[in-house]
Design a protein around this motif. Sequence first.
Motif, PDB file in Angstrom:
ATOM      1  N   ALA A 191       0.894  -1.324   0.070  1.00 22.25           N
ATOM      2  CA  ALA A 191      -0.139  -0.012  -0.060  1.00 22.25           C
ATOM      3  C   ALA A 191       0.675   1.188   0.049  1.00 22.25           C
ATOM      4  O   ALA A 191       0.458   2.268  -0.880  1.00 22.25           O
ATOM      5  N   HIS A 192       1.854   1.229   0.680  1.00 19.54           N
ATOM      6  CA  HIS A 192       2.883   2.461   0.795  1.00 19.54           C
ATOM      7  C   HIS A 192       3.497   2.476  -0.288  1.00 19.54           C
ATOM      8  O   HIS A 192       3.662   3.732  -0.929  1.00 19.54           O
ATOM      9  N   ALA A 193       3.713   1.572  -1.226  1.00 23.87           N
ATOM     10  CA  ALA A 193       4.533   1.564  -2.352  1.00 23.87           C
ATOM     11  C   ALA A 193       3.982   2.365  -3.476  1.00 23.87           C
ATOM     12  O   ALA A 193       4.270   3.031  -4.283  1.00 23.87           O
ATOM     13  N   LYS A 194       2.533   1.793  -3.480  1.00 17.16           N
ATOM     14  CA  LYS A 194       1.560   2.224  -4.573  1.00 17.16           C
ATOM     15  C   LYS A 194       1.317   3.643  -4.354  1.00 17.16           C
ATOM     16  O   LYS A 194       1.345   4.443  -5.289  1.00 17.16           O
ATOM     17  N   ALA A 195       1.234   4.315  -3.184  1.00 13.07           N
ATOM     18  CA  ALA A 195       1.017   5.673  -2.618  1.00 13.07           C
ATOM     19  C   ALA A 195       2.146   6.417  -3.202  1.00 13.07           C
ATOM     20  O   ALA A 195       2.071   7.427  -3.925  1.00 13.07           O
ATOM     21  N   LEU A 196       3.288   6.139  -3.157  1.00 11.12           N
ATOM     22  CA  LEU A 196       4.507   6.557  -3.321  1.00 11.12           C
ATOM     23  C   LEU A 196       4.694   6.625  -4.886  1.00 11.12           C
ATOM     24  O   LEU A 196       5.128   7.589  -5.476  1.00 11.12           O
ATOM     25  N   ALA A 197       4.554   5.558  -5.503  1.00 11.49           N
ATOM     26  CA  ALA A 197       4.695   5.595  -6.941  1.00 11.49           C
ATOM     27  C   ALA A 197       3.721   6.395  -7.591  1.00 11.49           C
ATOM     28  O   ALA A 197       3.985   7.096  -8.619  1.00 11.49           O
ATOM     29  N   TYR A 198       2.371   6.271  -7.307  1.00 10.99           N
ATOM     30  CA  TYR A 198       1.601   7.062  -7.852  1.00 10.99           C
ATOM     31  C   TYR A 198       1.767   8.688  -7.517  1.00 10.99           C
ATOM     32  O   TYR A 198       1.653   9.444  -8.496  1.00 10.99           O
ATOM     33  N   SER A 199       2.246   8.928  -6.341  1.00  5.88           N
ATOM     34  CA  SER A 199       2.360  10.339  -6.182  1.00  5.88           C
ATOM     35  C   SER A 199       3.678  10.904  -6.975  1.00  5.88           C
ATOM     36  O   SER A 199       3.546  12.081  -7.404  1.00  5.88           O
ATOM     37  N   ILE A 200       4.504  10.112  -7.225  1.00  2.00           N
ATOM     38  CA  ILE A 200       5.663  10.592  -8.170  1.00  2.00           C
ATOM     39  C   ILE A 200       5.394  10.248  -9.746  1.00  2.00           C
ATOM     40  O   ILE A 200       6.219  10.450 -10.378  1.00  2.00           O
ATOM     41  N   ASN A 201       4.500   9.539 -10.037  1.00  2.00           N
ATOM     42  CA  ASN A 201       4.136   9.201 -11.468  1.00  2.00           C
ATOM     43  C   ASN A 201       5.222   8.330 -11.970  1.00  2.00           C
ATOM     44  O   ASN A 201       5.611   8.396 -13.141  1.00  2.00           O
ATOM     45  N   ARG A 202       5.833   7.418 -11.094  1.00  2.00           N
ATOM     46  CA  ARG A 202       6.903   6.393 -11.643  1.00  2.00           C
ATOM     47  C   ARG A 202       6.297   4.845 -11.721  1.00  2.00           C
ATOM     48  O   ARG A 202       5.287   4.667 -10.792  1.00  2.00           O
ATOM     49  N   PRO A 203       6.852   4.002 -12.249  1.00  2.00           N
ATOM     50  CA  PRO A 203       6.478   2.710 -12.325  1.00  2.00           C
ATOM     51  C   PRO A 203       6.251   1.953 -10.796  1.00  2.00           C
ATOM     52  O   PRO A 203       7.237   2.126 -10.068  1.00  2.00           O
ATOM     53  N   LEU A 204       5.532   1.064 -10.571  1.00  2.00           N
ATOM     54  CA  LEU A 204       5.335   0.292  -9.476  1.00  2.00           C
ATOM     55  C   LEU A 204       5.848  -1.090  -9.944  1.00  2.00           C
ATOM     56  O   LEU A 204       5.604  -1.487 -10.725  1.00  2.00           O
ATOM     57  N   ILE A 205       6.818  -1.594  -8.911  1.00  2.98           N
ATOM     58  CA  ILE A 205       7.417  -2.876  -9.430  1.00  2.98           C
ATOM     59  C   ILE A 205       7.310  -4.007  -8.380  1.00  2.98           C
ATOM     60  O   ILE A 205       7.666  -3.829  -7.090  1.00  2.98           O
ATOM     61  N   ALA A 206       6.729  -5.052  -8.725  1.00  5.97           N
ATOM     62  CA  ALA A 206       6.146  -6.011  -7.760  1.00  5.97           C
ATOM     63  C   ALA A 206       7.402  -7.176  -7.592  1.00  5.97           C
ATOM     64  O   ALA A 206       7.923  -7.535  -8.748  1.00  5.97           O
ATOM     65  N   VAL A 207       7.989  -7.424  -6.377  1.00  3.86           N
ATOM     66  CA  VAL A 207       9.255  -8.316  -6.391  1.00  3.86           C
ATOM     67  C   VAL A 207       8.740  -9.499  -5.262  1.00  3.86           C
ATOM     68  O   VAL A 207       8.112  -9.443  -4.445  1.00  3.86           O
ATOM     69  N   ASN A 208       9.250 -10.619  -5.775  1.00  5.51           N
ATOM     70  CA  ASN A 208       9.006 -12.060  -5.282  1.00  5.51           C
ATOM     71  C   ASN A 208      10.356 -11.908  -4.243  1.00  5.51           C
ATOM     72  O   ASN A 208      11.633 -11.834  -4.616  1.00  5.51           O
ATOM     73  N   HIS A 209       9.936 -12.050  -2.923  1.00  2.98           N
ATOM     74  CA  HIS A 209      11.019 -11.904  -1.816  1.00  2.98           C
ATOM     75  C   HIS A 209      12.176 -13.137  -2.129  1.00  2.98           C
ATOM     76  O   HIS A 209      13.310 -12.911  -1.791  1.00  2.98           O
ATOM     77  N   LEU A 210      11.753 -14.397  -2.647  1.00  3.07           N
ATOM     78  CA  LEU A 210      12.851 -15.408  -2.815  1.00  3.07           C
ATOM     79  C   LEU A 210      13.537 -14.971  -3.885  1.00  3.07           C
ATOM     80  O   LEU A 210      14.916 -15.295  -3.701  1.00  3.07           O
ATOM     81  N   ALA A 211      13.176 -14.543  -4.975  1.00  3.54           N
ATOM     82  CA  ALA A 211      14.094 -14.316  -5.988  1.00  3.54           C
ATOM     83  C   ALA A 211      14.921 -13.188  -5.876  1.00  3.54           C
ATOM     84  O   ALA A 211      16.018 -13.182  -6.222  1.00  3.54           O
ATOM     85  N   ALA A 212      14.441 -12.130  -4.963  1.00  5.41           N
ATOM     86  CA  ALA A 212      15.261 -10.933  -4.619  1.00  5.41           C
ATOM     87  C   ALA A 212      16.581 -11.452  -3.720  1.00  5.41           C
ATOM     88  O   ALA A 212      17.572 -11.004  -3.696  1.00  5.41           O
ATOM     89  N   HIS A 213      16.301 -12.592  -2.781  1.00  2.00           N
ATOM     90  CA  HIS A 213      17.328 -13.078  -2.069  1.00  2.00           C
ATOM     91  C   HIS A 213      18.460 -13.625  -3.141  1.00  2.00           C
ATOM     92  O   HIS A 213      19.675 -13.466  -2.796  1.00  2.00           O
ATOM     93  N   LEU A 214      18.054 -14.209  -4.278  1.00  2.00           N
ATOM     94  CA  LEU A 214      19.073 -14.744  -5.073  1.00  2.00           C
ATOM     95  C   LEU A 214      19.790 -13.225  -5.863  1.00  2.00           C
ATOM     96  O   LEU A 214      20.969 -13.413  -5.867  1.00  2.00           O
ATOM     97  N   ALA A 215      18.910 -12.442  -6.327  1.00  6.54           N
ATOM     98  CA  ALA A 215      19.300 -11.017  -6.795  1.00  6.54           C
ATOM     99  C   ALA A 215      20.347 -10.310  -5.969  1.00  6.54           C
ATOM    100  O   ALA A 215      21.211  -9.396  -6.402  1.00  6.54           O
ATOM    101  N   ALA A 216      20.524 -10.530  -4.630  1.00 12.41           N
ATOM    102  CA  ALA A 216      21.285 -10.120  -3.719  1.00 12.41           C
ATOM    103  C   ALA A 216      22.542 -10.091  -3.918  1.00 12.41           C
ATOM    104  O   ALA A 216      23.556  -9.048  -3.788  1.00 12.41           O
ATOM    105  N   VAL A 217      22.936 -10.986  -4.773  1.00  6.86           N
ATOM    106  CA  VAL A 217      24.422 -11.385  -5.023  1.00  6.86           C
ATOM    107  C   VAL A 217      25.076 -10.264  -6.036  1.00  6.86           C
ATOM    108  O   VAL A 217      26.114 -10.163  -6.393  1.00  6.86           O
ATOM    109  N   LEU A 218      24.148  -9.489  -6.638  1.00  5.70           N
ATOM    110  CA  LEU A 218      24.378  -8.503  -7.805  1.00  5.70           C
ATOM    111  C   LEU A 218      24.707  -7.140  -7.149  1.00  5.70           C
ATOM    112  O   LEU A 218      25.347  -6.446  -7.873  1.00  5.70           O
TER     113      LEU A 218
END
Length: 350
Positions: free
Chosen positions: A98-125
Amino acid sequence: MNILAIETSCDETAAAVVSDAHAPGASWVKSSVVASQDDVHQRYGGVVPELASRRHVELLPSIVQQALERADTDLGSIDGVAVTASPGLIAALWVGVAHAKALAYSINRPLIAVNHLAAHLAAVLLDGKPCPWPNLGLLVSGGHTNLYWGEAARGYRLLATTRDDAAGEAFDKVAKLLGLGYPGGREIEQRAKGAPMNAANPLPKSKLKSGEMGFTFSGLKTAVAQWRQKQPEMAVEVVAHAFQERVFETLSEQVEKSMDLLRPRALIFSGGVAANRRLRQGFEALCQRSGIAFKVPDFAWCTDNAAMIGALGLLKLRAGQKAPFDLRAQPYETLQSDFDPEFFPPVQTA
Ligand code: KG4
Ligand code: ZN
């Protein structure tokens, strides 16, 4: 590109600013703020979902503000807002979404949905150095024990998961049995260091049949409880060490099998349990013997944080994967045996 990332899937309230606009090899993390709720949940020996979400509601706006300030930036310089939308505690996830939606909407920038498990893998980047493809991703946390196969052009798919407890959960439960604090993984690691060399290990090895893929930890946990009952005088250090060694064997057996079968060029070890030095060293040695790269996130990016949400958020933003404003939080882990670009987008290799 600059991403503002938010993580509230469990008991950490976290925000980060992550950017790929750096020299090659420089860290992507401009700021990362993590407010742990250990003080709230410690006395219950586990996370109380209702208390976790209430704390997220209280803390999140100021955590986001701090992340922007520490990155020396403001919302005007943010190109997208990434948020953990699954899996996790549903009411806790909703606070972040909800917080991310409000922020993205207020600045007119894309909202990006992230899967927490995939993000753990991406942490190595986050260290700014690419990870060789194809690779194996071993994600070991409080809620998950998953082994993934990753290909640049297709993302990740699941190879093996736990039949019962997650490895981190087993660490926490065994710590409780041994009268140690919560969360238990770090405590067990500390105690295990004090065990005498070559102490006997009466704990059973993993019970899966030889051809089966998967992990199991509940038998190991029960064996620790029985050992404690039979020999209450046994030093906590010896039990902690024996348990930790069996966890390593259980994990590494599946990894080795998959390495032989699939011939990856790297192994990623991530999730809260990857903060364990003994396990990191064990997998590093295994990779050295096999002649492949070993990628493990910095300690700060192993346990839950928002920088890793930003890392995957950047990949998704680059791939044009925006979420709609009616995005829903989703509590369950959707076990994907196929490559799913929503989970982890294909990436362009140089
Ligand atoms: O990734 P994470 O912060 O949260 C989940 O997504 O679950 O992982 C938390 C888990 C806990 O079970 C904790 O005991 C474990 O990671 N953990 C460790 C260590 N530090 C945290 N386990 C073993 N050794 C550690 N040093
Ligand atoms: Zn996690």
